[in-house]
Design a protein around this motif. Structure first.
Motif, short mmCIF file in Angstrom:
data_model
loop_
_atom_site.label_atom_id
_atom_site.label_comp_id
_atom_site.label_asym_id
_atom_site.label_seq_id
_atom_site.Cartn_x
_atom_site.Cartn_y
_atom_site.Cartn_z
N GLN A 38 0.86 -1.19 0.03
CA GLN A 38 0.17 0.00 -0.11
C GLN A 38 0.86 1.28 -0.11
O GLN A 38 0.50 2.19 -0.10
CB GLN A 38 -0.96 0.14 1.17
CG GLN A 38 -0.22 0.20 2.50
CD GLN A 38 -1.19 -0.33 3.89
OE1 GLN A 38 -1.47 -1.71 3.84
NE2 GLN A 38 -1.18 0.37 4.79
N SER A 39 2.07 1.14 0.39
CA SER A 39 3.09 2.12 0.45
C SER A 39 3.91 2.36 -0.88
O SER A 39 4.91 1.48 -0.82
CB SER A 39 3.87 2.17 1.76
OG SER A 39 4.86 3.09 1.77
N ALA A 40 3.93 3.06 -1.56
CA ALA A 40 4.88 3.32 -2.79
C ALA A 40 6.32 3.50 -2.28
O ALA A 40 7.33 2.91 -2.87
CB ALA A 40 4.43 4.46 -3.68
N GLU A 41 6.41 4.18 -1.37
CA GLU A 41 8.10 4.44 -0.84
C GLU A 41 8.38 3.28 -0.23
O GLU A 41 9.69 2.87 -0.39
CB GLU A 41 7.94 5.59 0.11
CG GLU A 41 7.35 7.06 -0.34
CD GLU A 41 6.02 7.14 -0.28
OE1 GLU A 41 5.30 6.48 0.19
OE2 GLU A 41 5.56 8.25 -1.05
N TRP A 42 7.65 2.51 0.78
CA TRP A 42 8.17 1.29 1.36
C TRP A 42 8.63 0.29 0.33
O TRP A 42 9.53 -0.38 0.22
CB TRP A 42 7.29 0.77 2.31
CG TRP A 42 7.60 -0.48 2.83
CD1 TRP A 42 7.29 -1.62 2.73
CD2 TRP A 42 8.78 -0.49 3.77
NE1 TRP A 42 7.55 -2.48 3.46
CE2 TRP A 42 8.58 -2.06 4.05
CE3 TRP A 42 9.91 0.20 4.24
CZ2 TRP A 42 9.63 -2.59 4.93
CZ3 TRP A 42 10.79 -0.42 5.30
CH2 TRP A 42 10.57 -1.77 5.57
N LEU A 43 7.31 0.19 -0.86
CA LEU A 43 7.78 -0.79 -1.95
C LEU A 43 8.91 -0.52 -2.85
O LEU A 43 9.61 -1.45 -3.13
CB LEU A 43 6.39 -0.79 -2.66
CG LEU A 43 6.35 -1.76 -3.99
CD1 LEU A 43 6.49 -3.20 -3.28
CD2 LEU A 43 5.19 -1.36 -4.69
N GLU A 44 9.20 0.82 -2.88
CA GLU A 44 10.39 1.27 -3.77
C GLU A 44 11.70 0.67 -3.06
O GLU A 44 12.70 0.15 -3.55
CB GLU A 44 10.38 2.77 -4.08
CG GLU A 44 11.65 3.23 -4.70
CD GLU A 44 11.97 2.72 -5.99
OE1 GLU A 44 13.10 2.42 -6.37
OE2 GLU A 44 11.11 2.37 -6.69
N PHE A 45 11.61 0.90 -1.85
CA PHE A 45 12.70 0.75 -0.85
C PHE A 45 12.99 -0.75 -1.00
O PHE A 45 14.13 -1.23 -1.06
CB PHE A 45 12.59 1.13 0.77
CG PHE A 45 13.80 0.70 1.58
CD1 PHE A 45 15.05 1.21 1.66
CD2 PHE A 45 13.33 -0.32 2.62
CE1 PHE A 45 15.89 0.56 2.60
CE2 PHE A 45 14.31 -0.70 3.34
CZ PHE A 45 15.53 -0.24 3.39
N ILE A 46 12.07 -1.49 -0.52
CA ILE A 46 12.23 -3.13 -0.63
C ILE A 46 12.40 -3.65 -1.78
O ILE A 46 13.34 -4.51 -1.95
CB ILE A 46 10.89 -3.72 0.10
CG1 ILE A 46 10.80 -3.38 1.59
CG2 ILE A 46 11.00 -5.21 -0.01
CD1 ILE A 46 11.75 -3.53 2.54
N GLY A 47 11.97 -3.27 -3.07
CA GLY A 47 12.20 -3.63 -4.31
C GLY A 47 13.56 -3.37 -4.58
O GLY A 47 14.13 -4.18 -5.07
N SER A 48 14.13 -2.26 -4.39
CA SER A 48 15.67 -1.87 -4.54
C SER A 48 16.45 -2.82 -3.93
O SER A 48 17.43 -3.30 -4.50
CB SER A 48 15.62 -0.34 -4.39
OG SER A 48 17.04 -0.10 -4.64
#
Length: 261
Positions: free
Chosen positions: A128-138
């Motif tokens: 649900q969080s774009a920022e968290w998803l970007e961090f974890i995906g990276s």
């Protein structure tokens, strides 16, 4: 009735036994038994906690062999024993197409497992969080550049009807990007636990059921909470072909040929 009240009021019932030498009063026995029962419950709870702590330590030792670097473990992340069972399930039951609702430590562990064993996994991570998803995906791509990972940002939206009060779930257009078949579905989102969000994870199985493979597993985290336990019971009632395996804080539902891990 009146006679019994008189006896109680006068204390005769309690004093009769105490008037006999060496025989304690009823009240004293009851109080002593209550204290003993409480002490026994506390002792057993302490032993269970100690046993779980020891199991978590063993799991962390096993997980330390996975090349992930530092993991941002928090109270909302999978319990170490749950994480170990999750990776066991992937390896032993050859789960190759994985979808997780709620990105986090599980994402990084799966990336590390793929790098370590060369499993050619395909992971879809929804959050649900774009920022968290970007961090974890990276971080996942840093751990294993070869991992086929799809990151889907799915904002929360009001949800329709269900067997419980469901406050919100992931945006349907975003969920529509998930491609099947799904061998393993990890349900650790959206965030829940409050009274008004207790059943917000219920849509996961109904919405993705048709995309699950014939031999598959579903992991529901946080089933130490009442809301998630009720959801799992409803899922099992509606889908009797799924078997259940409960852990301390999570529950596996599996269908088809699956080794217990």
């Amino acid at each position: 009735m009146g006679g019994k009240q008189d006896l109680r009021g006068s204390g005769i019932l309690g004093e009769a036994a105490s008037s006999v030498p060496g025989v304690p009063s009823v009240k004293r026995v009851v109080r002593s038994s209550a204290r003993a029962y409480t002490a026994l419950r506390e002792h057993l709870a302490s032993r269970r906690q100690s046993a779980q702590a020891a199991a978590d330590i063993r799991a962390l030792v096993a997980l330390s062999t996975i090349p992930t670097g530092y993991l941002p473990w928090s109270g909302s992340a999978l319990q170490p024993t749950t994480a170990q069972r999750l990776l066991n399930n992937i390896v032993v039951n050859e789960r190759r197409r994985i979808v997780e609702l709620g990105a986090g430590v599980s994402t990084l562990l799966i990336a590390g497992l793929n790098r370590s064993l060369g499993l050619h996994l395909h992971l879809t991570s929804v959050d649900q969080s774009a920022e968290w998803l970007e961090f974890i995906g990276s971080r996942a791509r840093e751990i294993d550049p070869t991992l086929a990972i799809q990151c889907i940002h799915a904002p929360l939206r009001p949800y329709g009807s269900g067997p419980f009060r469901i406050n919100r779930w992931y945006e349907r257009d975003a969920i529509a990007e998930i491609a099947g078949p799904i061998d393993l579905l990890i349900v650790d989102g959206p965030t829940a636990g409050e009274r008004h969000t207790a059943h917000d994870r219920w849509p996961a199985l109904p919405e993705l059921l048709e995309q699950l493979s014939d031999s598959c597993a579903v992991l529901m985290d946080d089933t130490h909470r009442r809301g998630e336990r009720r959801i799992v019971r409803d899922w099992r009632t509606s889908n009797p072909d799924f078997a259940i395996r409960r852990m301390v804080q999570a529950t596996f539902l599996s269908r088809g040929t699956s080794w217990t891990t």
